[in-house]
Design a protein around this motif. Sequence first.
Motif, PDB file in Angstrom:
ATOM      1  N   GLY A  12      29.489  38.213  28.984  1.00 23.41           N
ATOM      2  CA  GLY A  12      28.127  38.129  29.477  1.00 23.41           C
ATOM      3  C   GLY A  12      27.984  37.808  30.946  1.00 23.41           C
ATOM      4  O   GLY A  12      26.877  37.854  31.491  1.00 23.41           O
ATOM      5  N   ALA A  13      29.090  37.457  31.632  1.00 22.10           N
ATOM      6  CA  ALA A  13      29.024  37.067  33.042  1.00 22.10           C
ATOM      7  C   ALA A  13      29.637  38.141  33.927  1.00 22.10           C
ATOM      8  O   ALA A  13      30.644  38.762  33.558  1.00 22.10           O
ATOM      9  CB  ALA A  13      29.751  35.750  33.268  1.00 22.10           C
ATOM     10  N   PRO A  14      29.064  38.380  35.119  1.00 19.25           N
ATOM     11  CA  PRO A  14      29.646  39.372  36.030  1.00 19.25           C
ATOM     12  C   PRO A  14      30.940  38.863  36.637  1.00 19.25           C
ATOM     13  O   PRO A  14      31.062  37.685  36.998  1.00 19.25           O
ATOM     14  CB  PRO A  14      28.562  39.557  37.092  1.00 19.25           C
ATOM     15  N   HIS A  15      31.922  39.747  36.732  1.00 19.08           N
ATOM     16  CA  HIS A  15      33.216  39.446  37.346  1.00 19.08           C
ATOM     17  C   HIS A  15      33.557  40.533  38.354  1.00 19.08           C
ATOM     18  O   HIS A  15      33.138  41.680  38.212  1.00 19.08           O
ATOM     19  CB  HIS A  15      34.329  39.382  36.293  1.00 19.08           C
ATOM     20  N   LEU A  16      34.317  40.154  39.375  1.00 18.30           N
ATOM     21  CA  LEU A  16      34.835  41.102  40.353  1.00 18.30           C
ATOM     22  C   LEU A  16      36.351  41.031  40.358  1.00 18.30           C
ATOM     23  O   LEU A  16      36.924  39.936  40.449  1.00 18.30           O
ATOM     24  CB  LEU A  16      34.296  40.793  41.760  1.00 18.30           C
ATOM     25  N   MET A  17      36.982  42.186  40.248  1.00 21.80           N
ATOM     26  CA  MET A  17      38.433  42.291  40.360  1.00 21.80           C
ATOM     27  C   MET A  17      38.723  42.916  41.712  1.00 21.80           C
ATOM     28  O   MET A  17      38.387  44.077  41.956  1.00 21.80           O
ATOM     29  CB  MET A  17      39.003  43.153  39.232  1.00 21.80           C
ATOM     30  N   CYS A  18      39.310  42.150  42.629  1.00 15.80           N
ATOM     31  CA  CYS A  18      39.416  42.556  44.029  1.00 15.80           C
ATOM     32  C   CYS A  18      40.874  42.703  44.455  1.00 15.80           C
ATOM     33  O   CYS A  18      41.731  41.912  44.058  1.00 15.80           O
ATOM     34  CB  CYS A  18      38.723  41.539  44.936  1.00 15.80           C
ATOM     35  N   SER A  19      41.123  43.718  45.297  1.00 16.02           N
ATOM     36  CA  SER A  19      42.456  43.985  45.821  1.00 16.02           C
ATOM     37  C   SER A  19      42.341  44.238  47.317  1.00 16.02           C
ATOM     38  O   SER A  19      41.293  44.712  47.793  1.00 16.02           O
ATOM     39  CB  SER A  19      43.049  45.210  45.110  1.00 16.02           C
ATOM     40  N   PRO A  20      43.376  43.961  48.108  1.00 19.84           N
ATOM     41  CA  PRO A  20      43.314  44.175  49.557  1.00 19.84           C
ATOM     42  C   PRO A  20      42.919  45.606  49.896  1.00 19.84           C
ATOM     43  O   PRO A  20      43.378  46.554  49.262  1.00 19.84           O
ATOM     44  CB  PRO A  20      44.733  43.875  50.028  1.00 19.84           C
ATOM     45  N   ASP A  21      42.056  45.762  50.916  1.00 19.90           N
ATOM     46  CA  ASP A  21      41.575  47.097  51.258  1.00 19.90           C
ATOM     47  C   ASP A  21      42.467  47.816  52.259  1.00 19.90           C
ATOM     48  O   ASP A  21      42.225  48.965  52.605  1.00 19.90           O
ATOM     49  CB  ASP A  21      40.135  47.047  51.773  1.00 19.90           C
ATOM     50  N   THR A  69      44.389  34.150  41.310  1.00 21.05           N
ATOM     51  CA  THR A  69      44.870  34.855  42.496  1.00 21.05           C
ATOM     52  C   THR A  69      46.246  35.427  42.185  1.00 21.05           C
ATOM     53  O   THR A  69      47.106  34.728  41.646  1.00 21.05           O
ATOM     54  CB  THR A  69      44.956  33.909  43.706  1.00 21.05           C
ATOM     55  N   ILE A  70      46.426  36.710  42.507  1.00 20.37           N
ATOM     56  CA  ILE A  70      47.677  37.403  42.215  1.00 20.37           C
ATOM     57  C   ILE A  70      48.253  37.939  43.512  1.00 20.37           C
ATOM     58  O   ILE A  70      47.536  38.532  44.321  1.00 20.37           O
ATOM     59  CB  ILE A  70      47.444  38.566  41.221  1.00 20.37           C
ATOM     60  N   LYS A  71      49.531  37.747  43.714  1.00 18.90           N
ATOM     61  CA  LYS A  71      50.184  38.231  44.922  1.00 18.90           C
ATOM     62  C   LYS A  71      50.237  39.754  44.919  1.00 18.90           C
ATOM     63  O   LYS A  71      50.588  40.377  43.929  1.00 18.90           O
ATOM     64  CB  LYS A  71      51.595  37.665  45.017  1.00 18.90           C
ATOM     65  N   GLY A  72      49.888  40.361  46.054  1.00 20.80           N
ATOM     66  CA  GLY A  72      50.004  41.799  46.225  1.00 20.80           C
ATOM     67  C   GLY A  72      48.771  42.579  45.812  1.00 20.80           C
ATOM     68  O   GLY A  72      47.737  42.021  45.437  1.00 20.80           O
ATOM     69  N   MET A  73      48.894  43.910  45.887  1.00 18.33           N
ATOM     70  CA  MET A  73      47.803  44.812  45.531  1.00 18.33           C
ATOM     71  C   MET A  73      47.809  45.055  44.031  1.00 18.33           C
ATOM     72  O   MET A  73      48.859  45.131  43.392  1.00 18.33           O
ATOM     73  CB  MET A  73      47.937  46.141  46.269  1.00 18.33           C
ATOM     74  N   THR A  74      46.634  45.204  43.457  1.00 19.06           N
ATOM     75  CA  THR A  74      46.501  45.498  42.039  1.00 19.06           C
ATOM     76  C   THR A  74      45.428  46.561  41.839  1.00 19.06           C
ATOM     77  O   THR A  74      44.657  46.869  42.750  1.00 19.06           O
ATOM     78  CB  THR A  74      46.111  44.249  41.230  1.00 19.06           C
ATOM     79  N   SER A  75      45.388  47.100  40.634  1.00 17.66           N
ATOM     80  CA  SER A  75      44.363  48.058  40.254  1.00 17.66           C
ATOM     81  C   SER A  75      43.787  47.620  38.918  1.00 17.66           C
ATOM     82  O   SER A  75      44.531  47.262  38.000  1.00 17.66           O
ATOM     83  CB  SER A  75      44.956  49.469  40.150  1.00 17.66           C
ATOM     84  N   TYR A  76      42.459  47.644  38.803  1.00 15.84           N
ATOM     85  CA  TYR A  76      41.812  47.212  37.558  1.00 15.84           C
ATOM     86  C   TYR A  76      42.023  48.258  36.470  1.00 15.84           C
ATOM     87  O   TYR A  76      41.744  49.438  36.663  1.00 15.84           O
ATOM     88  CB  TYR A  76      40.321  46.994  37.813  1.00 15.84           C
ATOM     89  N   VAL A  77      42.537  47.829  35.330  1.00 13.53           N
ATOM     90  CA  VAL A  77      42.782  48.719  34.193  1.00 13.53           C
ATOM     91  C   VAL A  77      41.645  48.645  33.186  1.00 13.53           C
ATOM     92  O   VAL A  77      41.181  49.657  32.659  1.00 13.53           O
ATOM     93  CB  VAL A  77      44.123  48.358  33.510  1.00 13.53           C
ATOM     94  N   GLY A  78      41.187  47.446  32.886  1.00 10.75           N
ATOM     95  CA  GLY A  78      40.144  47.243  31.886  1.00 10.75           C
ATOM     96  C   GLY A  78      40.229  45.821  31.380  1.00 10.75           C
ATOM     97  O   GLY A  78      40.782  44.937  32.029  1.00 10.75           O
ATOM     98  N   ARG A  79      39.684  45.608  30.192  1.00 14.25           N
ATOM     99  CA  ARG A  79      39.754  44.264  29.643  1.00 14.25           C
ATOM    100  C   ARG A  79      40.063  44.320  28.154  1.00 14.25           C
ATOM    101  O   ARG A  79      39.657  45.241  27.451  1.00 14.25           O
ATOM    102  CB  ARG A  79      38.468  43.480  29.900  1.00 14.25           C
ATOM    103  N   ASP A  80      40.788  43.326  27.715  1.00 11.82           N
ATOM    104  CA  ASP A  80      41.140  43.161  26.307  1.00 11.82           C
ATOM    105  C   ASP A  80      40.448  41.899  25.836  1.00 11.82           C
ATOM    106  O   ASP A  80      40.957  40.790  26.017  1.00 11.82           O
ATOM    107  CB  ASP A  80      42.665  43.058  26.175  1.00 11.82           C
ATOM    108  N   GLY A  81      39.252  42.063  25.272  1.00 11.89           N
ATOM    109  CA  GLY A  81      38.431  40.899  24.966  1.00 11.89           C
ATOM    110  C   GLY A  81      38.002  40.234  26.255  1.00 11.89           C
ATOM    111  O   GLY A  81      37.422  40.859  27.139  1.00 11.89           O
ATOM    112  N   ASP A  82      38.312  38.946  26.402  1.00 14.86           N
ATOM    113  CA  ASP A  82      37.962  38.208  27.613  1.00 14.86           C
ATOM    114  C   ASP A  82      39.115  38.180  28.618  1.00 14.86           C
ATOM    115  O   ASP A  82      39.057  37.453  29.612  1.00 14.86           O
ATOM    116  CB  ASP A  82      37.569  36.764  27.266  1.00 14.86           C
ATOM    117  N   THR A  83      40.146  38.966  28.370  1.00 19.42           N
ATOM    118  CA  THR A  83      41.292  39.016  29.266  1.00 19.42           C
ATOM    119  C   THR A  83      41.218  40.243  30.159  1.00 19.42           C
ATOM    120  O   THR A  83      41.035  41.369  29.671  1.00 19.42           O
ATOM    121  CB  THR A  83      42.607  39.047  28.464  1.00 19.42           C
ATOM    122  N   VAL A  84      41.327  40.054  31.471  1.00 17.94           N
ATOM    123  CA  VAL A  84      41.326  41.147  32.434  1.00 17.94           C
ATOM    124  C   VAL A  84      42.724  41.750  32.502  1.00 17.94           C
ATOM    125  O   VAL A  84      43.722  41.023  32.557  1.00 17.94           O
ATOM    126  CB  VAL A  84      40.886  40.642  33.822  1.00 17.94           C
TER     127      VAL A  84
END
Length: 457
Positions: free
Chosen positions: A238-247, A272-287
């Motif tokens: 129910g809450a908005p989230h942003l998955m961000c990676s270096p541009d 916070t995750i080291k390096g660049m990532t790409s959003y895949v989706g979510r598994d329940g409440d897990t990104v």
Amino acid sequence: MNADQLDRTLRDVLRTWTPDTTTAAPTDLAGRLVRRRRRRTTLRVTGAALGLTAVVFGTVVVTGTGGRDHASPAHVSREGKLRWQTTLPGRTTWDACATGPGAVYCRGAGYDGVGIDTRTGKAVWQRKAAHPDGGGAPAGSVPGVRDGILYSYADHAPGTSYPGTDVVAIDLDSRKVLWKHKLADDSRDADSAVLFDGGILANTPTFKSTAALDPRTGRTLWTHKWKQADCTAAAIDGAPHLMCSPDSEKTPQRSTVVRLDPATGRPHTVATIKGMTSYVGRDGDTVLLSAPAGKQGYAGDPGPTYLIRVDTDTGKVTRHRADGPRGGVIADGVMLLVRTDGTALAWSAADGKQLWATPTGLRLRKDPTGPDTYELPSAAAVNLADRIAYFLDPTGNMVGLDLDDGTVRWRGKADLPKRPVDGGIAPELMTAGRHGLIGQSGENLFRIDPKPTAHGS
């Protein structure tokens, strides 16, 4: 470089010799090429009176499409009930659909929205676009329906060489537009406008900024800005989230998952995750994120990858070496997609390991104008009660695969008119009711209620 950056770069280069004018969109070469690129990369890109025709059918035996089944052919059901089939208004293209209470809503170049009753196939309402085929980008999705309001996309400046994009809210009873909100670019994907508890999160007229909008008035409730990153939005619990990676490679090489307070917009960094990532989706409440496990320049480049799981409740981050491509539809811990050779693949959302691979028998033809470009299947429509993942190809062939082991449990076919190959354009398949499916391919829309074999039979 992400899709929006590539679109903006392509537009900027082409405008150096295709200047903006007030002429109609067909002269807009930049827009045409950008839209063509978007149509080729999307997985689901999707008159008088009502301008629709509908035919209601009785019980039918749905014929199969051939292909080798994991299950014995005697155990593959080919039965189903075609409830109805209809033709959406012609002489335009159709991009995407979304189901709502009792109806399916589709948008296209000539219509901001058309609503079809899921029981009868009859049109319940329609709203034409201000400028039919006005040159706007095709939509990769329809944001959705909630509390009697359809949230869709429309051209901001219809009929011009750069129409841009608005998020629009349309009251289903009065069919009037309640409000419009301009986006910075003409991305019309699932993360461009996200419904969350109490509002809608949408891109703002400026880049690297998002706004929470009141669902009925469109009033800005709060805004959130960021720097040096590209962010993808999603609603989680129910809450908005942003998955961000270096541009770029010049910015700090770290990715973040940020939760925005629904009431105030106050950001909270979940992880916070080291390096660049790409959003895949979510598994329940897990990104779910992916990251290069080799020397790739970007997270989406070919090569070995990691599947990264971020628990949004605890912030715990786990990393797994993945077997291969991931993504597509995620249902009950299973990631599903179909390759261009017609093979369906499933991976575990828990650790990225491949679960099964099944030849679907779907017909994915080559685009004669691009030998390396094929037709695309629909994304999976998953019936969790029956534990079946259904897929549709552009010519009407359907298959239902067991979610747990990939066994073919059902085959069907909708009798769609013959049409030229349109490489890179995916049909759409949605669940309806307890066992129903609604399919869309081009201007064709239909409902079928399959009767699959029982699990394990």
